[in-house]
Design an enzyme around this catalytic site. Structure first.
Site, PDB file in Angstrom:
ATOM      1  N   SER A  41       4.989  -5.606  -2.075  1.00 60.40           N
ATOM      2  CA  SER A  41       5.160  -4.201  -2.434  1.00 60.40           C
ATOM      3  C   SER A  41       5.860  -3.444  -1.295  1.00 60.40           C
ATOM      4  O   SER A  41       7.019  -3.739  -0.998  1.00 60.40           O
ATOM      5  CB  SER A  41       3.794  -3.605  -2.781  1.00 60.40           C
ATOM      6  OG  SER A  41       3.927  -2.360  -3.413  1.00 60.40           O
TER       7      SER A  41
ATOM      8  N   GLY B  44       0.803  -1.220   0.000  1.00 63.63           N
ATOM      9  CA  GLY B  44       0.000   0.000   0.000  1.00 63.63           C
ATOM     10  C   GLY B  44       0.835   1.269   0.000  1.00 63.63           C
ATOM     11  O   GLY B  44       0.369   2.328   0.417  1.00 63.63           O
ATOM     12  N   GLY B  45       2.085   1.152  -0.456  1.00 61.03           N
ATOM     13  CA  GLY B  45       2.935   2.339  -0.543  1.00 61.03           C
ATOM     14  C   GLY B  45       3.297   2.952   0.788  1.00 61.03           C
ATOM     15  O   GLY B  45       3.634   4.145   0.855  1.00 61.03           O
TER      16      GLY B  45
END
Length: 285
Positions: free
Chosen positions: A127, A56-57
């Site tokens: 991520s 989710g960055g």
């Protein structure tokens, strides 16, 4: 401690039922995001553990975004833990990583109560979670700060990360933007990681790879047609190999960033087959 118990049939699983406990607090006096979920086979005892961090960055995401991974790992004989952590910009990157370390520390102290073996933990994430997994498994300072045992790590599975080398992704992304006349992002990697070259280097897993540290084996999954993530994976893999850390790289085809993660655990998925081979190899040791 707020928790929810659920018993779900697993179908073809070696276990008859899956016990899910949600929103377990890993800091009693902490933030609303200092919670984790545990997925375990009923009557589990002394099973290896997966410690998973969502993507989710570093600004979004939730521990519930695990798709079929808990079911798959439980079928392989694991207890699966998915954790939340505080997000940017509410906290800085160092605090965010330390949240994950504190969650890991809670797991080591308490996972035996849920059927897990605190001395056998596989760390993974997608991520942003891939960067978090990689840094926890290479920079032993974070786990040592919370009294956790770095030697308990049996493997690391970062999935399609682009920040194992933070200075490199900053340089590549900003050069590309300038060359094409695009504006720089208002809150890109440079600012997310502290806008200080020393911090950018320190938050990079490649910086902390060295022989003799007890770094666990790695399986680095990435999307093969994505140039930045491929370069990051290969560079990180080369650093691990040079330090004599066992590492497998798997470049997934016919997929993309989100799909690679969501398909993990599906019987027909090639990356899942690579994951199964990796899991078998680390459990033999």
């Amino acid at each position: 401690m707020k928790s929810l118990l659920a018993l779900l049939l697993l179908g073809t699983s070696a276990f008859a039922q899956l016990v899910i406990q949600r929103d377990i607090r890993y800091l009693d006096d902490g933030h609303a995001r200092h919670v984790l979920d545990i997925y375990a086979p009923k009557d589990a005892k002394n099973l290896p553990v997966v410690f998973w961090m969502h993507g989710g960055g570093w600004q979004a995401g939730d521990k519930s975004s695990v798709q079929t991974k808990p079911k798959w790992f439980v079928e392989q004989g694991f207890v699966f833990v998915s954790t939340n952590y505080r997000l940017l910009p509410e906290v800085d990157m160092g605090t965010l990583i330390r949240d994950c370390a504190k969650s890991f520390g809670w797991v080591q102290k308490h996972i035996a109560e849920h059927g897990g073996d605190p001395k056998r933990v596989l760390v993974g994430g997608h991520s942003a979670g891939a960067q978090l997994a990689a840094i926890l498994c290479t920079d032993d300072r974070y786990l040592k700060e919370v009294g956790a045992d770095f030697s308990s790590l049996i493997g690391c599975v970062p999935v399609d990360g682009d920040t194992y080398n933070v200075p490199a992704i900053i340089e590549v992304a900003e050069t590309r933007a300038r060359a094409h006349g695009f504006p720089l992002p208002t809150f890109g990697h440079r600012l997310k990681f502290g806008n200080d070259p020393a911090l950018h280097k320190d938050f990079s897993a490649v910086t902390h790879v060295a022989k003799g540290k007890g770094i666990p084996p790695f399986l680095i999954l990435y999307v093969s047609h994505h140039p930045d993530n491929t370069a990051q994976a290969r560079h990180f893999g080369d650093k691990l190999k040079a330090a004599e850390v066992p590492v497998t790289l798997f470049g997934a085809r016919d997929t993309e960033h989100v799909k690679l993660n969501s398909d993990l655990g599906l019987a027909s998925d090639p990356a899942t087959k690579a994951l199964e081979t990796f899991v078998v190899s680390i459990l033999k040791k």
